[in-house]
Design a protein around this motif. Structure first.
Motif, PDB file in Angstrom:
ATOM      1  N   LYS A 169       0.764 -21.936  44.120  1.00  0.00           N
ATOM      2  CA  LYS A 169       1.766 -20.961  44.547  1.00  0.00           C
ATOM      3  C   LYS A 169       3.134 -21.305  43.954  1.00  0.00           C
ATOM      4  O   LYS A 169       3.886 -20.392  43.541  1.00  0.00           O
ATOM      5  N   MET A 170       3.458 -22.586  43.885  1.00  0.00           N
ATOM      6  CA  MET A 170       4.729 -22.993  43.288  1.00  0.00           C
ATOM      7  C   MET A 170       4.789 -22.591  41.817  1.00  0.00           C
ATOM      8  O   MET A 170       5.838 -22.149  41.322  1.00  0.00           O
ATOM      9  N   ILE A 171       3.677 -22.741  41.114  1.00  0.00           N
ATOM     10  CA  ILE A 171       3.633 -22.346  39.701  1.00  0.00           C
ATOM     11  C   ILE A 171       3.793 -20.832  39.568  1.00  0.00           C
ATOM     12  O   ILE A 171       4.522 -20.336  38.689  1.00  0.00           O
ATOM     13  N   ILE A 225       5.064 -23.428  31.733  1.00  0.00           N
ATOM     14  CA  ILE A 225       4.281 -22.877  32.840  1.00  0.00           C
ATOM     15  C   ILE A 225       2.802 -22.877  32.493  1.00  0.00           C
ATOM     16  O   ILE A 225       1.946 -23.181  33.343  1.00  0.00           O
ATOM     17  N   GLU A 226       2.459 -22.559  31.242  1.00  0.00           N
ATOM     18  CA  GLU A 226       1.063 -22.569  30.824  1.00  0.00           C
ATOM     19  C   GLU A 226       0.477 -23.979  30.917  1.00  0.00           C
ATOM     20  O   GLU A 226      -0.678 -24.162  31.335  1.00  0.00           O
ATOM     21  N   GLN A 227       1.263 -24.973  30.555  1.00  0.00           N
ATOM     22  CA  GLN A 227       0.799 -26.358  30.657  1.00  0.00           C
ATOM     23  C   GLN A 227       0.550 -26.749  32.118  1.00  0.00           C
ATOM     24  O   GLN A 227      -0.422 -27.457  32.431  1.00  0.00           O
ATOM     25  N   LEU A 228       1.400 -26.277  33.011  1.00  0.00           N
ATOM     26  CA  LEU A 228       1.209 -26.568  34.432  1.00  0.00           C
ATOM     27  C   LEU A 228      -0.060 -25.890  34.958  1.00  0.00           C
ATOM     28  O   LEU A 228      -0.802 -26.476  35.758  1.00  0.00           O
ATOM     29  N   THR A 229      -0.306 -24.674  34.508  1.00  0.00           N
ATOM     30  CA  THR A 229      -1.515 -23.962  34.936  1.00  0.00           C
ATOM     31  C   THR A 229      -2.767 -24.701  34.483  1.00  0.00           C
ATOM     32  O   THR A 229      -3.739 -24.846  35.237  1.00  0.00           O
ATOM     33  N   GLN A 230      -2.767 -25.168  33.237  1.00  0.00           N
ATOM     34  CA  GLN A 230      -3.908 -25.942  32.737  1.00  0.00           C
ATOM     35  C   GLN A 230      -4.051 -27.265  33.469  1.00  0.00           C
ATOM     36  O   GLN A 230      -5.174 -27.726  33.722  1.00  0.00           O
ATOM     37  N   LEU A 231      -2.914 -27.859  33.827  1.00  0.00           N
ATOM     38  CA  LEU A 231      -2.940 -29.140  34.533  1.00  0.00           C
ATOM     39  C   LEU A 231      -3.626 -29.014  35.892  1.00  0.00           C
ATOM     40  O   LEU A 231      -4.310 -29.945  36.337  1.00  0.00           O
ATOM     41  N   MET A 232      -3.460 -27.882  36.543  1.00  0.00           N
ATOM     42  CA  MET A 232      -4.048 -27.690  37.867  1.00  0.00           C
ATOM     43  C   MET A 232      -5.572 -27.707  37.818  1.00  0.00           C
ATOM     44  O   MET A 232      -6.223 -27.995  38.827  1.00  0.00           O
ATOM     45  N   GLU A 274       6.703 -18.903  37.576  1.00  0.00           N
ATOM     46  CA  GLU A 274       6.402 -17.942  36.508  1.00  0.00           C
ATOM     47  C   GLU A 274       7.084 -16.605  36.771  1.00  0.00           C
ATOM     48  O   GLU A 274       7.659 -15.981  35.859  1.00  0.00           O
ATOM     49  N   GLU A 275       7.029 -16.166  38.016  1.00  0.00           N
ATOM     50  CA  GLU A 275       7.688 -14.900  38.372  1.00  0.00           C
ATOM     51  C   GLU A 275       9.191 -15.002  38.188  1.00  0.00           C
ATOM     52  O   GLU A 275       9.845 -14.051  37.713  1.00  0.00           O
ATOM     53  N   PHE A 276       9.754 -16.151  38.546  1.00  0.00           N
ATOM     54  CA  PHE A 276      11.196 -16.359  38.389  1.00  0.00           C
ATOM     55  C   PHE A 276      11.605 -16.287  36.918  1.00  0.00           C
ATOM     56  O   PHE A 276      12.613 -15.650  36.573  1.00  0.00           O
ATOM     57  N   VAL A 277      10.823 -16.924  36.045  1.00  0.00           N
ATOM     58  CA  VAL A 277      11.138 -16.914  34.612  1.00  0.00           C
ATOM     59  C   VAL A 277      11.049 -15.498  34.063  1.00  0.00           C
ATOM     60  O   VAL A 277      11.879 -15.071  33.242  1.00  0.00           O
TER      61      VAL A 277
END
Length: 252
Positions: A109-111, A133-140, A115-118
């Motif tokens: 949810k934080m990601i 943001i894409e790197q964070l999504t992959q990290l999850m 993403e919405e903020f950006v």
């Protein structure tokens, strides 16, 4: 005459020898009794030594038994403590599993919020910010990365986004204008203003956040914008500059 004397002497000696026999028997009996007494004493001494040895062995065994009893009692306490710790660890592990199940959606949810903020923010460094943001999504989705590390990386992304609002930056990038995409120099003043200047210096503009579009600046503003870009790049000392900025009243 001589023979008669010799014969008499022999009789006397024989009588004396026969007279001594009872004494000899007494002596022999006494000696035998003494030997028996000595042997009995020796057996007694031997038994006493064996008794002492057995007593010492018993005492030593008693001491070892006491030591083993104390050791066993200590080990039982240690085992009880370890079993208690194991129970606590198992409880903590169950709590951690539950927390991970709850934290994972929270981190995602934080990601999503970031993403919405950006997407809604002023469009500076779009490729860099979307890539983060894409790197964070992959990290999850990586099982080899701990929840703590995922949380740290997400918070680092939030910190970077927060810092954008407190500094100025000049960088070169693509102006994604549908009519004429081209490479320009961008100037970002926190999140207050985003400007561009063509590499030839023949065109300048700023981002209208309310209308989500680029607005061209008057030619008279190009010199101030170019000066501001040099200041941001530390090519010129800080100085007073004049650039158009949308006020909160204008934004509303």
């Amino acid at each position: 005459m001589a023979r008669g004397l010799l014969f008499v002497s022999g009789l006397l000696l024989a009588n004396l020898t026969q007279a001594d026999n009872p004494l000899n028997d007494s002596l022999k009996q006494q000696l035998s009794s003494q030997r028996q007494g000595i042997q009995a004493q020796q057996r007694i001494d031997k038994l006493d030594d064996q008794t002492q040895a057995m007593l010492e062995e018993f005492r030593g065994g008693s001491i070892r038994l006491d030591d083993l009893t104390a050791y066993n009692a200590q080990m039982e306490r240690l085992i009880d403590d370890q079993q208690g710790e194991i129970g606590q660890k198992e409880t903590q592990m169950r709590d951690i599993v539950v927390m991970q199940q709850q934290i994972a959606p929270f981190l995602q949810k934080m990601i999503d919020v970031l993403e919405e903020f950006v997407d809604l923010d002023v469009p500076f460094l779009p490729d860099e910010r979307r890539q983060r943001i894409e790197q964070l999504t992959q990290l999850m989705h990586r099982s080899d990365v701990t929840v703590a590390e995922k949380y740290r990386r997400i918070m680092e992304a939030y910190r970077i986004e927060a810092e954008y609002g407190h500094n100025i930056e000049a960088y070169q990038g693509m102006l994604n204008d549908a009519a004429d995409p081209r490479s320009v120099e961008f100037l970002r003043l926190g999140r207050t203003g985003l400007y561009y200047l063509t590499l030839k210096g023949d065109e300048a503009g700023y981002w209208d956040q309310q209308n989500k579009q680029w607005i061209k600046l008057d030619a008279s503003m190009r010199e101030s914008l170019e000066k501001a870009i040099r200041i941001a790049k530390k090519q010129s000392p800080p100085d007073l500059i004049t650039l158009p900025v949308k006020s909160p009243e204008d934004a509303s």
